[in-house]
Every structure is written in structure tokens, then in C-alpha cells.
Motif scaffolding. Sequence first.
Motif, PDB file in Angstrom:
ATOM      1  N   SER A   1     -39.225 -54.518  13.722  1.00  0.00           N
ATOM      2  CA  SER A   1     -39.062 -55.120  15.046  1.00  0.00           C
ATOM      3  C   SER A   1     -37.604 -55.529  15.213  1.00  0.00           C
ATOM      4  O   SER A   1     -36.864 -55.653  14.231  1.00  0.00           O
ATOM      5  N   THR A   2     -37.186 -55.745  16.450  1.00  0.00           N
ATOM      6  CA  THR A   2     -35.805 -56.179  16.666  1.00  0.00           C
ATOM      7  C   THR A   2     -35.577 -57.536  15.991  1.00  0.00           C
ATOM      8  O   THR A   2     -34.491 -57.800  15.486  1.00  0.00           O
ATOM      9  N   TYR A   3     -36.613 -58.377  15.938  1.00  0.00           N
ATOM     10  CA  TYR A   3     -36.494 -59.668  15.243  1.00  0.00           C
ATOM     11  C   TYR A   3     -36.206 -59.434  13.761  1.00  0.00           C
ATOM     12  O   TYR A   3     -35.301 -60.049  13.194  1.00  0.00           O
ATOM     13  N   ARG A   4     -36.955 -58.540  13.139  1.00  0.00           N
ATOM     14  CA  ARG A   4     -36.757 -58.261  11.714  1.00  0.00           C
ATOM     15  C   ARG A   4     -35.386 -57.638  11.456  1.00  0.00           C
ATOM     16  O   ARG A   4     -34.727 -57.959  10.468  1.00  0.00           O
ATOM     17  N   LEU A   5     -34.949 -56.750  12.343  1.00  0.00           N
ATOM     18  CA  LEU A   5     -33.633 -56.130  12.179  1.00  0.00           C
ATOM     19  C   LEU A   5     -32.531 -57.184  12.153  1.00  0.00           C
ATOM     20  O   LEU A   5     -31.609 -57.113  11.338  1.00  0.00           O
ATOM     21  N   ARG A   6     -32.643 -58.169  13.045  1.00  0.00           N
ATOM     22  CA  ARG A   6     -31.646 -59.241  13.096  1.00  0.00           C
ATOM     23  C   ARG A   6     -31.804 -60.204  11.927  1.00  0.00           C
ATOM     24  O   ARG A   6     -30.831 -60.567  11.279  1.00  0.00           O
ATOM     25  N   LYS A   7     -33.042 -60.628  11.663  1.00  0.00           N
ATOM     26  CA  LYS A   7     -33.311 -61.625  10.617  1.00  0.00           C
ATOM     27  C   LYS A   7     -32.876 -61.121   9.240  1.00  0.00           C
ATOM     28  O   LYS A   7     -32.252 -61.860   8.479  1.00  0.00           O
TER      29      LYS A   7
ATOM     30  N   ILE B   1     -29.373 -54.686  11.305  1.00  0.00           N
ATOM     31  CA  ILE B   1     -28.592 -54.264  12.474  1.00  0.00           C
ATOM     32  C   ILE B   1     -28.364 -55.508  13.333  1.00  0.00           C
ATOM     33  O   ILE B   1     -29.297 -56.278  13.561  1.00  0.00           O
ATOM     34  N   GLY B   2     -27.141 -55.676  13.803  1.00  0.00           N
ATOM     35  CA  GLY B   2     -26.808 -56.851  14.611  1.00  0.00           C
ATOM     36  C   GLY B   2     -27.285 -56.750  16.051  1.00  0.00           C
ATOM     37  O   GLY B   2     -27.627 -55.668  16.543  1.00  0.00           O
ATOM     38  N   GLU B   3     -27.282 -57.878  16.723  1.00  0.00           N
ATOM     39  CA  GLU B   3     -27.728 -57.950  18.115  1.00  0.00           C
ATOM     40  C   GLU B   3     -26.897 -57.050  19.032  1.00  0.00           C
ATOM     41  O   GLU B   3     -27.442 -56.372  19.897  1.00  0.00           O
ATOM     42  N   ALA B   4     -25.581 -57.024  18.829  1.00  0.00           N
ATOM     43  CA  ALA B   4     -24.723 -56.184  19.684  1.00  0.00           C
ATOM     44  C   ALA B   4     -25.087 -54.711  19.529  1.00  0.00           C
ATOM     45  O   ALA B   4     -25.124 -53.964  20.513  1.00  0.00           O
TER      46      ALA B   4
ATOM     47  N   SER C   1     -29.115 -49.640  25.557  1.00  0.00           N
ATOM     48  CA  SER C   1     -28.487 -49.121  26.782  1.00  0.00           C
ATOM     49  C   SER C   1     -27.991 -47.679  26.623  1.00  0.00           C
ATOM     50  O   SER C   1     -27.353 -47.144  27.525  1.00  0.00           O
ATOM     51  N   GLY C   2     -28.284 -47.061  25.471  1.00  0.00           N
ATOM     52  CA  GLY C   2     -27.921 -45.657  25.280  1.00  0.00           C
ATOM     53  C   GLY C   2     -26.470 -45.427  24.923  1.00  0.00           C
ATOM     54  O   GLY C   2     -25.982 -44.304  24.988  1.00  0.00           O
ATOM     55  N   GLU C   3     -25.771 -46.479  24.518  1.00  0.00           N
ATOM     56  CA  GLU C   3     -24.361 -46.359  24.158  1.00  0.00           C
ATOM     57  C   GLU C   3     -24.222 -45.971  22.688  1.00  0.00           C
ATOM     58  O   GLU C   3     -25.112 -46.248  21.883  1.00  0.00           O
ATOM     59  N   PRO C   4     -23.092 -45.350  22.332  1.00  0.00           N
ATOM     60  CA  PRO C   4     -22.908 -44.939  20.936  1.00  0.00           C
ATOM     61  C   PRO C   4     -22.713 -46.140  20.011  1.00  0.00           C
ATOM     62  O   PRO C   4     -22.262 -47.200  20.440  1.00  0.00           O
ATOM     63  N   VAL C   5     -23.080 -45.946  18.744  1.00  0.00           N
ATOM     64  CA  VAL C   5     -22.875 -46.965  17.714  1.00  0.00           C
ATOM     65  C   VAL C   5     -22.053 -46.344  16.589  1.00  0.00           C
ATOM     66  O   VAL C   5     -21.840 -45.127  16.561  1.00  0.00           O
ATOM     67  N   SER C   6     -21.607 -47.156  15.665  1.00  0.00           N
ATOM     68  CA  SER C   6     -20.749 -46.679  14.577  1.00  0.00           C
ATOM     69  C   SER C   6     -21.517 -45.771  13.621  1.00  0.00           C
ATOM     70  O   SER C   6     -22.750 -45.789  13.561  1.00  0.00           O
ATOM     71  N   TRP C   7     -20.747 -45.006  12.842  1.00  0.00           N
ATOM     72  CA  TRP C   7     -21.364 -44.149  11.827  1.00  0.00           C
ATOM     73  C   TRP C   7     -22.091 -44.984  10.794  1.00  0.00           C
ATOM     74  O   TRP C   7     -23.123 -44.558  10.252  1.00  0.00           O
ATOM     75  N   GLU C   8     -21.580 -46.152  10.504  1.00  0.00           N
ATOM     76  CA  GLU C   8     -22.254 -47.048   9.558  1.00  0.00           C
ATOM     77  C   GLU C   8     -23.645 -47.415  10.071  1.00  0.00           C
ATOM     78  O   GLU C   8     -24.622 -47.422   9.321  1.00  0.00           O
ATOM     79  N   ASN C   9     -23.733 -47.690  11.369  1.00  0.00           N
ATOM     80  CA  ASN C   9     -25.037 -48.015  11.958  1.00  0.00           C
ATOM     81  C   ASN C   9     -25.944 -46.792  12.018  1.00  0.00           C
ATOM     82  O   ASN C   9     -27.152 -46.910  11.793  1.00  0.00           O
TER      83      ASN C   9
ATOM     84  N   LEU D   1     -29.614 -46.553  10.383  1.00  0.00           N
ATOM     85  CA  LEU D   1     -30.784 -46.077  11.127  1.00  0.00           C
ATOM     86  C   LEU D   1     -31.463 -44.925  10.397  1.00  0.00           C
ATOM     87  O   LEU D   1     -32.691 -44.886  10.281  1.00  0.00           O
ATOM     88  N   CYS D   2     -30.663 -43.997   9.884  1.00  0.00           N
ATOM     89  CA  CYS D   2     -31.221 -42.851   9.160  1.00  0.00           C
ATOM     90  C   CYS D   2     -31.951 -43.306   7.900  1.00  0.00           C
ATOM     91  O   CYS D   2     -33.014 -42.777   7.572  1.00  0.00           O
TER      92      CYS D   2
END
Length: 74
Positions: free
Chosen positions: A20-26, A30-33, A40-48, A52-53
Motif C-alpha cells: 500500500s502507499t502507506y507501507r511504501l512510505r512507512k 518509496i517517498g511521498e514525492a 500523475s504519470g511523471e517520470p521517476v529516477s532510475w533508482e526508483n 519498483l522492479c
Amino acid sequence: MMPIKYKIDVLEALKAAGYSTYRLRKDKLIGEATIQRIRSGEPVSWENISTLCALLNCQPGDLLEYSPDVTNKE
């Protein structure tokens, strides 16, 4: 518009995998930003993308696709 876009609903896939997004943050996976950028469909860093992978047990090509911008041809 960015020619690279998400092929899947990443947050929905994470939720189905138990993140869940809560677990990802807690758990500081993955950070909130970053969550907001994905939402919003915007790109994220290769690290992120790498994170995700790892969480989804997939390859970057399973998440992203190139879609040429036909409106801005030179």
C-alpha cells in the motif's frame, strides 16, 4: 508530454503485490514525492525504477514504454 510513459498502473500493481502507499512510505521503500509523480504519470529516477522492479519482480520494460511524440516532429 514525455515520450516515455507507464504501461501499467504502477500503484495498483504495488497494491496487488501487498504494498500500500502507506507501507511504501512507512518502510521507506518509496517517498511521498515519488508516489505523487507515479500517480500523475511523471517520470521517476532510475533508482526508483529499480526499486519498483524489485518490489514487483519485473523488468523496466514491463513498467515503461516509449511512445513517439507525433505532434512535435521536426
